[in-house]
Design a protein around this motif. Structure first.
Motif, PDB file in Angstrom:
ATOM      1  N   ASN A  37       0.830  -1.211   0.000  1.00 41.23           N
ATOM      2  CA  ASN A  37       0.000   0.000   0.000  1.00 41.23           C
ATOM      3  C   ASN A  37       0.865   1.261   0.000  1.00 41.23           C
ATOM      4  OD1 ASN A  37      -2.378  -1.415  -0.011  1.00 41.23           O
ATOM      5  ND2 ASN A  37      -2.661  -1.360   2.190  1.00 41.23           N
ATOM      6  N   VAL A  38       1.920   1.250   0.831  1.00 42.12           N
ATOM      7  CA  VAL A  38       2.773   2.435   0.923  1.00 42.12           C
ATOM      8  C   VAL A  38       3.595   2.605  -0.357  1.00 42.12           C
ATOM      9  CG1 VAL A  38       4.548   3.594   2.277  1.00 42.12           C
ATOM     10  CG2 VAL A  38       2.876   2.169   3.420  1.00 42.12           C
ATOM     11  N   GLU A  39       4.033   1.488  -0.956  1.00 40.13           N
ATOM     12  CA  GLU A  39       4.769   1.576  -2.227  1.00 40.13           C
ATOM     13  C   GLU A  39       3.888   2.194  -3.317  1.00 40.13           C
ATOM     14  OE1 GLU A  39       6.001  -2.410  -2.887  1.00 40.13           O
ATOM     15  OE2 GLU A  39       7.902  -2.191  -1.805  1.00 40.13           O
TER      16      GLU A  39
ATOM     17  N   LEU B 178       3.772   5.886  -2.720  1.00 43.19           N
ATOM     18  CA  LEU B 178       5.015   6.516  -3.181  1.00 43.19           C
ATOM     19  C   LEU B 178       5.026   6.668  -4.699  1.00 43.19           C
ATOM     20  CD1 LEU B 178       7.752   4.841  -0.945  1.00 43.19           C
ATOM     21  CD2 LEU B 178       7.463   7.288  -1.294  1.00 43.19           C
ATOM     22  N   ARG B 179       4.645   5.604  -5.396  1.00 45.94           N
ATOM     23  CA  ARG B 179       4.639   5.634  -6.868  1.00 45.94           C
ATOM     24  C   ARG B 179       3.657   6.675  -7.391  1.00 45.94           C
ATOM     25  NH1 ARG B 179       1.557   0.844  -8.897  1.00 45.94           N
ATOM     26  NH2 ARG B 179      -0.098   2.330  -8.383  1.00 45.94           N
ATOM     27  N   ASP B 180       2.423   6.622  -6.883  1.00 42.75           N
ATOM     28  CA  ASP B 180       1.396   7.566  -7.349  1.00 42.75           C
ATOM     29  C   ASP B 180       1.774   9.003  -6.999  1.00 42.75           C
ATOM     30  OD1 ASP B 180       0.102   5.311  -8.158  1.00 42.75           O
ATOM     31  OD2 ASP B 180      -1.415   5.328  -6.581  1.00 42.75           O
ATOM     32  N   GLY B 181       2.379   9.185  -5.803  1.00 41.59           N
ATOM     33  CA  GLY B 181       2.800  10.530  -5.403  1.00 41.59           C
ATOM     34  C   GLY B 181       3.860  11.089  -6.333  1.00 41.59           C
ATOM     35  N   ALA B 182       4.828  10.255  -6.700  1.00 40.64           N
ATOM     36  CA  ALA B 182       5.898  10.709  -7.598  1.00 40.64           C
ATOM     37  C   ALA B 182       5.336  11.085  -8.968  1.00 40.64           C
ATOM     38  CB  ALA B 182       6.950   9.616  -7.738  1.00 40.64           C
ATOM     39  N   ILE B 183       4.385  10.291  -9.466  1.00 39.95           N
ATOM     40  CA  ILE B 183       3.770  10.589 -10.774  1.00 39.95           C
ATOM     41  C   ILE B 183       3.002  11.909 -10.716  1.00 39.95           C
ATOM     42  CG2 ILE B 183       2.025   9.819 -12.428  1.00 39.95           C
ATOM     43  CD1 ILE B 183       2.829   6.931 -11.716  1.00 39.95           C
TER      44      ILE B 183
ATOM     45  N   GLY C 184       6.205   5.156   4.932  1.00 39.46           N
ATOM     46  CA  GLY C 184       5.147   6.148   5.131  1.00 39.46           C
ATOM     47  C   GLY C 184       5.708   7.547   5.279  1.00 39.46           C
ATOM     48  N   GLY C 185       6.843   7.669   5.993  1.00 37.45           N
ATOM     49  CA  GLY C 185       7.499   8.971   6.120  1.00 37.45           C
ATOM     50  C   GLY C 185       7.952   9.505   4.778  1.00 37.45           C
ATOM     51  N   LEU C 186       8.472   8.608   3.923  1.00 36.23           N
ATOM     52  CA  LEU C 186       8.899   9.020   2.581  1.00 36.23           C
ATOM     53  C   LEU C 186       7.704   9.411   1.723  1.00 36.23           C
ATOM     54  CD1 LEU C 186      11.637   6.323   1.859  1.00 36.23           C
ATOM     55  CD2 LEU C 186      11.944   8.645   2.725  1.00 36.23           C
ATOM     56  N   ALA C 187       6.574   8.675   1.883  1.00 32.33           N
ATOM     57  CA  ALA C 187       5.366   8.995   1.114  1.00 32.33           C
ATOM     58  C   ALA C 187       4.833  10.378   1.483  1.00 32.33           C
ATOM     59  CB  ALA C 187       4.300   7.933   1.351  1.00 32.33           C
ATOM     60  N   ILE C 188       4.916  10.719   2.778  1.00 34.56           N
ATOM     61  CA  ILE C 188       4.470  12.050   3.213  1.00 34.56           C
ATOM     62  C   ILE C 188       5.389  13.135   2.656  1.00 34.56           C
ATOM     63  CG2 ILE C 188       4.158  13.541   5.238  1.00 34.56           C
ATOM     64  CD1 ILE C 188       3.424  11.000   6.815  1.00 34.56           C
ATOM     65  N   ALA C 189       6.686  12.827   2.613  1.00 33.53           N
ATOM     66  CA  ALA C 189       7.672  13.846   2.225  1.00 33.53           C
ATOM     67  C   ALA C 189       7.806  14.022   0.722  1.00 33.53           C
ATOM     68  CB  ALA C 189       9.041  13.479   2.814  1.00 33.53           C
ATOM     69  N   ILE C 190       7.332  13.060  -0.078  1.00 35.03           N
ATOM     70  CA  ILE C 190       7.681  13.052  -1.505  1.00 35.03           C
ATOM     71  C   ILE C 190       7.227  14.314  -2.235  1.00 35.03           C
ATOM     72  CG2 ILE C 190       5.590  11.891  -2.386  1.00 35.03           C
ATOM     73  CD1 ILE C 190       7.633  10.157  -4.054  1.00 35.03           C
ATOM     74  N   GLY C 191       6.119  14.903  -1.830  1.00 34.14           N
ATOM     75  CA  GLY C 191       5.666  16.132  -2.477  1.00 34.14           C
ATOM     76  C   GLY C 191       6.510  17.335  -2.115  1.00 34.14           C
ATOM     77  N   GLU C 192       7.235  17.237  -0.992  1.00 37.75           N
ATOM     78  CA  GLU C 192       8.059  18.358  -0.534  1.00 37.75           C
ATOM     79  C   GLU C 192       9.524  18.227  -0.955  1.00 37.75           C
ATOM     80  OE1 GLU C 192       7.145  19.340   3.691  1.00 37.75           O
ATOM     81  OE2 GLU C 192       5.724  17.694   3.494  1.00 37.75           O
TER      82      GLU C 192
END
Length: 440
Positions: free
Chosen positions: A73-75, A78-83, A130-138
């Protein structure tokens, strides 16, 4: 005095038929997923030479399934956030080179975070991801600020009578925004510092998330101060359309913003009063927020406790436990059930034979978890027993915190059994009237 067999203190069944249920506990430092695969392999080999009348071992509950589902789920996040970050960047920058330079901050920051984790012996788990997923937009924020300012200064430099060298312009432009980038990053990092002060289960769970977030954000700042200016030097000065201006989206947003600013300056007093009112309303709503820090887990497996009156016989417990299993198997989403009645004296969590614990495996369906649990509670209400429906990992956490496998535990202490029974019965009647309470 003569020797005799020990008193039978428990029994078990699988899908309503007699069985032996084995529970495997891992060492604290072991990898749950790797260990599960090793156990699966060992059982597969053992299954080749089973005695007559013994069926092939079946898995009832694997914690590895929950771990793999969580990581997956977290992966995906991360993928969707990066896209999404890439798409939004291109819409605003409208240039492949500037978008590429800004996006470089994401993989480099994540790689630096992984190296830091490896150096300090930290693991990549659900909470760190999860921490990386939160940070990816920043992660691209600092790089975007740097790229935008460099691009602006290069445009201005191109129309000067005596243009300076690209290296000098880029160095000055990066230095111009350096303090703002550093201050903004440190302020964002400070917001996550209180996570390290959380006590108990929450502290153990969220500390890795905070570490991952802070390390990745600091890494993105380092990227903006080093790699981003270098990429700007190699990719931006030779752009053919460096003076193409803002994208269509940004031009439209600036036009709307200009109209909004002109409108707001004429109504400054009223807008400030509205802002204060909104803050007051927000503060007044805090007491009505939910108090739970962690959302309920969705483990895909349920644990159903069936408790008879103490002193009930093992035969009676087996009979009612088998009824409970058959009732559970009739629920459309239930695939497997396994029951353990009673526990041996030598076990850490020993129980009398009046206590049965049933593990229930679920499959995906159109109904959500709450609807399935409500259906199970309604079906099991016909049994002459107290039923508690929860989840394996959640029950273990509750047991660690309070010694009771429930979210809320009320304990009454005293030295007179009749008084305790009376107080407990009175409290049970009063608690039953509170909306939202189940499995009392």
């Amino acid at each position: 005095v003569t020797f005799a067999p020990g008193v039978k203190r428990g029994d078990a069944s699988f899908k309503g038929k007699p069985a032996v249920i084995l529970s495997v506990q891992k060492q604290p430092t072991a990898d749950s997923v790797k260990l599960t695969r090793a156990v699966e392999q060992a059982l597969a080999e053992m299954g080749k030479s089973l005695p007559q009348g013994v069926d092939t071992p079946q898995f009832l509950f694997k914690q590895a399934n929950f771990i793999e589902a969580s990581v997956s789920n977290v992966e995906e996040a991360l993928r969707d956030g990066a896209i999404m970050v890439a798409v939004i960047l291109f819409l605003f920058l409208a240039n492949f080179r500037t978008t590429f330079i800004s996006l470089t901050a994401i993989p480099v920051s994540l790689l630096v975070t992984a190296l830091v984790f490896s150096y300090f012996g930290l693991s990549i788990n659900t909470m760190t991801l999860g921490g990386l997923a939160i940070a990816i937009g920043e992660l691209v924020d600092d790089a975007v600020v740097d790229v935008e300012n460099v691009l602006r200064r290069l445009r201005e430099n191109r129309i000067l009578p005596n243009p300076r060298s690209a290296l000098e312009v880029i160095a000055a432009a990066s230095k111009e925004v350096r303090s703002g980038v550093v201050y903004a990053t440190l302020i964002v990092v400070l917001v996550f510092i209180p996570l390290f002060a959380l006590p108990g289960i929450e502290g153990r769970l969220f500390t890795p998330l905070g570490v991952a977030y802070i390390v990745s954000i600091l890494a993105s700042m380092a990227v903006a101060m080093t790699i981003t200016p270098v990429l700007c030097y190699y990719l931006l000065p030779k752009m053919k359309h460096i003076d193409h201006g803002d994208s269509a989206l940004v031009r439209q947003l600036k036009a709307w913003d200009e109209r909004l600013l002109n409108w707001s300056f004429d109504r400054a007093r009223a807008l400030l009063i509205c802002a204060v009112a909104v803050v007051v309303v927000a503060l007044a709503s805090i007491p009505f927020f939910a108090k739970s820090f962690l959302p309920p887990f969705n483990e895909g497996t349920l644990t159903v406790n069936v408790v008879l009156n103490p002193g009930s016989s093992l035969a009676e417990s087996n009979q009612i436990g088998t009824q409970a299993e058959n009732i559970l198997l009739a629920v459309p989403e239930v695939t497997e059930v396994g029951r353990r009645t009673g526990r041996a004296r030598s076990e850490e969590r020993r129980e009398g034979v009046h206590y049965s614990e049933i593990e229930v495996d679920l499959k995906a369906s159109g109904r959500d978890r709450e609807a399935i649990i409500a259906d199970i509670r309604q079906r099991l209400a016909v049994l002459p027993a107290v039923v508690n429906v929860g989840q394996p990992i959640s029950h273990r956490l509750d047991h660690l915190l309070s010694g009771v496998r429930a979210q809320i535990a009320l304990k009454i202490f005293g030295d007179d059994l009749d008084t305790l029974r009376g107080l407990a019965g009175d409290l049970k009647e009063r608690l039953a009237k509170i909306p939202g309470i189940t499995d009392l």
